[in-house]
Design a protein around this motif. Structure first.
Motif, short mmCIF file in Angstrom:
data_model
loop_
_atom_site.label_atom_id
_atom_site.label_comp_id
_atom_site.label_asym_id
_atom_site.label_seq_id
_atom_site.Cartn_x
_atom_site.Cartn_y
_atom_site.Cartn_z
N GLN A 1 0.82 -1.21 0.00
CA GLN A 1 0.00 0.00 0.00
C GLN A 1 0.86 1.26 0.00
N LYS A 2 1.98 1.23 0.71
CA LYS A 2 2.87 2.39 0.73
C LYS A 2 3.45 2.65 -0.66
N LYS B 1 2.07 1.83 -3.56
CA LYS B 1 0.99 2.30 -4.44
C LYS B 1 0.56 3.73 -4.14
N LYS B 2 0.79 4.20 -2.91
CA LYS B 2 0.39 5.56 -2.53
C LYS B 2 1.51 6.59 -2.73
#
Length: 191
Positions: A23-24, A26-27
């Motif tokens: 998630q990190k 992708k963000k």
């Protein structure tokens, strides 16, 4: 600090969750770093539901169960790199058209540029159109587009579109509808 075409990430990392790392990535604000292709590795059966939900939310990732042979990993890497390249084109276009719209206010030209690039950016195209309509405060157009896309496949509603509809309804002051969409997005989100 590096830019990669693909990464293979174990779900059960010792220092940080592989899902949190994913998630990190992708963000990341740098689209070159955010558009890396991801293959998630897992041994836990109970992680399967969360992983499947994560793929619905973010897309563009593959999942492989350990143990596996290198030959099993190759097709997953190829698919994820192809999707990552499409995502990179989408993020580059997004940066250009949103910036163009902000500088010129010419929404029609920005939308035409997105529609022209739809074959290259695939399913991300409608997301970019919704974002442009939202940015221009053409909320009714955004809602209409979202509703049309959700109606095509209500069983597999896109979490990003559902969340966008909730956010836009909130901006329009339609709080009950916004709450309904946000709750639906929560149901679709990874646990």
């Amino acid at each position: 600090n590096q830019i990669f075409e693909a990464a293979v990430i174990a779900i059960e990392l010792k220092e940080v969750s592989g899902l949190a790392l994913f998630q990190k990535i992708k963000k990341n604000e740098d689209f070159q770093k955010a558009s890396v292709g991801i293959v998630l590795m897992s041994t836990r059966k109970e992680a399967k539901v969360a992983e499947e939900n994560l793929t619905k939310e973010f897309g563009g990732i593959e999942i492989i169960s350990k143990p596996f042979k290198p030959v099993q990993l190759l097709p997953l890497l190829v698919r994820t790199i192809i999707r990552a390249n499409s995502e990179k084109k989408y993020l580059e276009l997004k940066e250009k058209v949103v910036d163009f719209h902000r500088k010129t206010g010419k929404l029609d030209k920005a939308i035409a540029a997105v529609k022209n690039k739809m074959p290259e950016i695939g399913k991300n195209g409608p997301h970019l159109l919704v974002e442009l309509y939202e940015e221009a405060k053409h909320y009714e157009n955004a809602i209409s587009l979202i509703d049309g896309l959700i109606e095509k496949d209500p069983e597999n509603a896109d979490i990003k579109l559902v969340g966008a509809k909730g956010r836009i309804l909130m901006k329009m002051g339609q709080l009950d509808g916004a709450q309904e969409m946000m709750e639906k997005a929560d149901e679709l989100a990874p646990k």
